[in-house]
Design an enzyme around this catalytic site. Structure first.
Site, PDB file in Angstrom:
ATOM      1  N   SER A  19      -3.739   6.692   4.468  1.00 50.11           N
ATOM      2  CA  SER A  19      -5.004   6.350   5.034  1.00 50.11           C
ATOM      3  C   SER A  19      -5.304   5.381   3.756  1.00 50.11           C
ATOM      4  CB  SER A  19      -5.799   7.138   4.946  1.00 50.11           C
ATOM      5  OG  SER A  19      -6.078   8.570   3.624  1.00 50.11           O
ATOM      6  N   HIS A 115      -5.424   7.719  -7.937  1.00 50.74           N
ATOM      7  CA  HIS A 115      -5.085   8.737  -7.685  1.00 50.74           C
ATOM      8  C   HIS A 115      -6.628   9.827  -7.527  1.00 50.74           C
ATOM      9  CE1 HIS A 115      -3.884  12.613 -10.334  1.00 50.74           C
ATOM     10  NE2 HIS A 115      -4.647  12.617 -10.896  1.00 50.74           N
TER      11      HIS A 115
END
Ligand code: GAR
Length: 226
Positions: A19, A115
């Site tokens: 995504s 992250h």
């Protein structure tokens, strides 16, 4: 305005649904975006993101790490594929494979990672569970240059989201993921345009920064009058 030839050539490394990769592909469609996506590589041939990249008309490659005897052999193949695509910058987007020092050094200051936490808090896995466990009120995501130690390296940009009462790892993770999809294109724009660069292991901005308003979590409020 940037001419098409001035655009940085970007390869995206994925391992799963992709995504974040899609958010980069969409951003790169804008004529004034300073990067073009020239290759998507997955270390897992079954990664759903590969199909999404193909549907978007981007060259893809599956390099199955299980087919290689050593990490270095896998990375040699990956490195060659990146060279063949004349890659300027590498974007790890849910790429869940540890890299050795040789590969990290070859792409030093040319490889980004996203992250799902406000680093240096919560490196590693299960970031949303751990954030909830610690009771933090602000959580978020980070784009940083890759260094040998996992989830370290000069931080290019971060986005913060509030932790809300009743949040589960899933609801918090969904809020962070939405922020990731806006953060990564923004961070890649900063790097690819030359607006952000690594100096002495931190990021130097060569354009003026607009200072954002403070995020309070819980929000500021006045007690109702009794
Ligand atoms: C994203 O949340 C990304 O931040 C995370 O994996 C997810 C990939 O989703 N990456 C890491 O945890 C790396 N340490 P996506 O495949 O839909 O982009």
């Amino acid at each position: 305005m940037l001419t098409p030839t001035a655009k940085k050539r970007v390869a995206i490394l994925i391992s799963g649904r992709g995504s974040n990769m899609v958010s980069l592909l969409e951003a790169a469609r804008a004529p004034d975006y300073p990067a073009q996506i020239v290759l998507v590589v997955s270390n897992r041939p079954e990664a759903a993101g590969l199909e999404r990249a193909r549907a978007a008309g981007v060259p893809t490659l599956a390099i199955d790490h299980k087919q290689f005897a050593t990490r270095m052999a896998f990375e040699a193949k990956l490195h060659q594929a990146l060279l063949d695509a004349r890659t300027d910058l590498v974007c790890n987007a849910g790429f869940m494979r540890m890299l050795t020092g040789g590969f990290v050094d070859r792409w030093r200051d040319r490889q980004l990672n996203i992250h799902p936490s406000l680093l240096p808090a919560f490196p590693g896995l299960d970031t949303h569970e751990r954030a909830l466990g610690e009771g933090v009120k602000v959580h978020g995501c980070t784009v940083h240059f890759v260094r040998l130690e996992m989830d370290t390296g000069p931080i290019v940009a971060q986005a913060a989201v509030p932790v809300l009462p009743g949040d589960t790892p899933e609801s918090l993770g969904a809020r962070v993921l939405e922020a990731e999809h806006r953060l990564y294109p923004h961070a890649l724009r900063l790097v690819a345009s030359g607006a952000a660069r690594v100096v002495n292991e931190t990021i130097e901005m060569v354009v003026p920064n607009v200072v954002p308003k403070t995020l309070f979590s819980p929000a500021l409020y006045s007690a109702p009058e009794t």
